[in-house]
Write an enzyme that holds these catalytic residues in place. Structure first.
Site, mmCIF file in Angstrom:
data_model
loop_
_atom_site.group_PDB
_atom_site.id
_atom_site.type_symbol
_atom_site.label_atom_id
_atom_site.label_comp_id
_atom_site.label_asym_id
_atom_site.label_seq_id
_atom_site.Cartn_x
_atom_site.Cartn_y
_atom_site.Cartn_z
ATOM 1 N N ASN A 128 -10.621 -2.410 -6.399
ATOM 2 C CA ASN A 128 -9.758 -1.553 -7.213
ATOM 3 C C ASN A 128 -10.356 -1.220 -8.587
ATOM 4 O O ASN A 128 -9.938 -0.260 -9.226
ATOM 5 C CB ASN A 128 -8.370 -2.190 -7.402
ATOM 6 C CG ASN A 128 -7.501 -2.143 -6.156
ATOM 7 O OD1 ASN A 128 -6.637 -2.990 -5.946
ATOM 8 N ND2 ASN A 128 -7.720 -1.145 -5.300
ATOM 9 N N SER B 267 -8.508 -4.860 5.173
ATOM 10 C CA SER B 267 -9.036 -4.544 3.838
ATOM 11 C C SER B 267 -9.426 -5.768 2.998
ATOM 12 O O SER B 267 -8.989 -5.891 1.848
ATOM 13 C CB SER B 267 -8.044 -3.677 3.059
ATOM 14 O OG SER B 267 -7.826 -2.466 3.721
ATOM 15 N N ARG C 130 0.199 7.593 -2.792
ATOM 16 C CA ARG C 130 0.685 8.687 -1.935
ATOM 17 C C ARG C 130 2.171 8.968 -2.178
ATOM 18 O O ARG C 130 2.620 10.102 -2.186
ATOM 19 C CB ARG C 130 0.432 8.357 -0.455
ATOM 20 C CG ARG C 130 -0.986 8.689 -0.018
ATOM 21 C CD ARG C 130 -1.330 8.049 1.285
ATOM 22 N NE ARG C 130 -1.577 6.615 1.114
ATOM 23 C CZ ARG C 130 -1.598 5.736 2.094
ATOM 24 N NH1 ARG C 130 -1.368 6.132 3.323
ATOM 25 N NH2 ARG C 130 -1.859 4.468 1.850
ATOM 26 N N ASP D 69 0.834 -1.207 0.000
ATOM 27 C CA ASP D 69 0.000 0.000 0.000
ATOM 28 C C ASP D 69 0.870 1.258 0.000
ATOM 29 O O ASP D 69 1.992 1.238 0.508
ATOM 30 C CB ASP D 69 -0.899 -0.023 1.253
ATOM 31 C CG ASP D 69 -2.069 0.932 1.139
ATOM 32 O OD1 ASP D 69 -2.279 1.497 0.041
ATOM 33 O OD2 ASP D 69 -2.777 1.120 2.142
ATOM 34 N N GLY D 70 0.320 2.315 -0.570
ATOM 35 C CA GLY D 70 0.991 3.618 -0.513
ATOM 36 C C GLY D 70 1.647 4.052 -1.817
ATOM 37 O O GLY D 70 2.343 5.069 -1.842
ATOM 38 N N ASN D 71 1.394 3.314 -2.902
ATOM 39 C CA ASN D 71 2.000 3.704 -4.187
ATOM 40 C C ASN D 71 1.520 5.087 -4.626
ATOM 41 O O ASN D 71 2.311 5.914 -5.091
ATOM 42 C CB ASN D 71 1.610 2.708 -5.289
ATOM 43 C CG ASN D 71 2.202 1.344 -5.077
ATOM 44 O OD1 ASN D 71 3.067 1.176 -4.227
ATOM 45 N ND2 ASN D 71 1.745 0.366 -5.849
ATOM 46 N N ARG E 20 -5.319 -1.745 8.741
ATOM 47 C CA ARG E 20 -6.550 -2.465 8.385
ATOM 48 C C ARG E 20 -6.188 -3.740 7.635
ATOM 49 O O ARG E 20 -5.108 -3.841 7.066
ATOM 50 C CB ARG E 20 -7.399 -1.619 7.407
ATOM 51 C CG ARG E 20 -8.063 -0.422 7.950
ATOM 52 C CD ARG E 20 -9.044 0.135 6.899
ATOM 53 N NE ARG E 20 -8.341 0.698 5.735
ATOM 54 C CZ ARG E 20 -7.825 1.912 5.688
ATOM 55 N NH1 ARG E 20 -7.905 2.704 6.728
ATOM 56 N NH2 ARG E 20 -7.201 2.356 4.604
ATOM 57 N N ARG F 266 0.031 8.841 -10.211
ATOM 58 C CA ARG F 266 -0.078 7.659 -9.343
ATOM 59 C C ARG F 266 0.560 6.419 -9.982
ATOM 60 O O ARG F 266 1.155 5.590 -9.305
ATOM 61 C CB ARG F 266 -1.564 7.385 -9.038
ATOM 62 C CG ARG F 266 -2.203 8.442 -8.138
ATOM 63 C CD ARG F 266 -3.690 8.169 -7.996
ATOM 64 N NE ARG F 266 -3.928 6.824 -7.473
ATOM 65 C CZ ARG F 266 -3.908 6.517 -6.175
ATOM 66 N NH1 ARG F 266 -3.677 7.447 -5.280
ATOM 67 N NH2 ARG F 266 -4.132 5.282 -5.794
ATOM 68 N N ARG G 130 1.652 -4.920 6.252
ATOM 69 C CA ARG G 130 0.991 -3.884 5.460
ATOM 70 C C ARG G 130 1.834 -2.622 5.509
ATOM 71 O O ARG G 130 2.222 -2.160 6.584
ATOM 72 C CB ARG G 130 -0.419 -3.581 5.971
ATOM 73 C CG ARG G 130 -1.102 -2.521 5.094
ATOM 74 C CD ARG G 130 -2.555 -2.298 5.416
ATOM 75 N NE ARG G 130 -3.152 -1.451 4.384
ATOM 76 C CZ ARG G 130 -4.427 -1.439 4.046
ATOM 77 N NH1 ARG G 130 -5.275 -2.234 4.670
ATOM 78 N NH2 ARG G 130 -4.878 -0.642 3.100
#
Ligand code: FPP
Length: 258
Positions: free
Chosen positions: A75, A203, A31, A27-29, A201, A40, A195
């Protein structure tokens, strides 16, 4: 002159206590890219390097299964441009990496509703799965078009069908039978789930399989996640006591009897 050589986390690992299965929510690509003023998709493309880092790290310490959450059923709701870009990235990465997977004895598997992926993606995956099926090293499990709730629903439906047709009785429904109907049939539950990006979370990821897993949350964005971050997560996992609902004294007794 005095100098100290800082030991990396890899050297500190207990080789007899390496998890057999590590799962990661990458996660976080988005941001990461936004912070750098980039699109992104640049974050996702850079994230591929972190996939390589984690897979190499897992292979080096003999983690048998590495499961990566690459695309969730949710997604699809992202802007079309991002979804198309992610699919292209997956297809290109898989086709470019087959040789390297084979050189490193890595076998590819997928979990999720892969029949509903675009044809190009599905075909590339089937090809890579076939071409790596004899490899004996780390198994890279890509969760694609994956939803744990859907996984559990399809298992319940199939079990209900088997009950209705008389193939099984109610008392046959135990953990093993349920597990044999999950996408992960034949794959042990992850001992550790990581994560990235600071979100705390699950998710909709491996809801059944994570029942007793240790969870490791790091604020590092996925594109910045390197081998050392992977080893650090394993090191921290090794410092924890896994109880499975028992008390410490009972675990000590079990250790003595090993
Ligand atoms: C989550 O970051 C990441 C994804 C939805 C996709 C992950 C895909 C890759 C790393 C590339 C391809 C992978 C393989 C296995 C070849 P996010 O977009 O949710 O980030 P954000 O929370 O910062 O928006």
């Amino acid at each position: 002159m005095f100098f100290s050589i800082e030991m990396g986390y890899k050297d500190k690992l207990d080789k007899d206590n390496i998890p057999e299965h590590v799962a990661i929510i990458m996660d976080g690509n988005g941001r990461w890219a936004t912070e750098k003023g980039q699109m992104r998709l640049v974050g996702h493309a850079t994230g591929v390097e972190s996939v390589r880092e984690s897979l190499t790290a897992a292979s080096e310490i003999n983690v048998k299964f590495l499961t990566l959450y690459a695309f969730s059923t949710e997604n699809w709701n992202r802007p079309k441009e991002e979804v198309d870009g992610l699919m292209d990235l997956l297809v290109n990465t898989i086709s470019n990496e087959i040789e390297s997977l084979n050189n490193n004895d890595v076998r590819l598997l997928t979990i999720g509703n892969t029949p509903d992926l675009p044809d190009s993606c599905r075909n590339e995956l089937l090809n890579a799965i076939k071409r790596t099926e004899k490899n004996k090293g780390t198994v890279l499990v890509l969760a694609l078009n994956y939803s744990a709730k859907n996984e559990i629903k399809q298992a319940i439906k199939r079990i209900a069908e088997e009950y209705k047709s008389g193939d099984i009785e109610l008392d046959d429904i135990d953990d093993e039978l349920v597990e044999n109907h999950l996408y992960t049939a034949g794959i042990p539950d992850p001992e550790l789930m990581i994560r990235t990006s600071g979100e705390i979370r699950i998710s909709n990821f491996l809801l059944w399989q994570l029942a007793y897993s240790e969870l490791h949350f790091t604020s590092v964005f996925w594109p910045d996640f390197k081998k050392e971050d992977f080893y650090r997560a394993i090191y921290e996992y090794q410092t924890r006591e896994r109880r499975f609902g028992l008390i410490g004294e009972q675990l000590n007794e079990l250790d003595k009897n090993d």
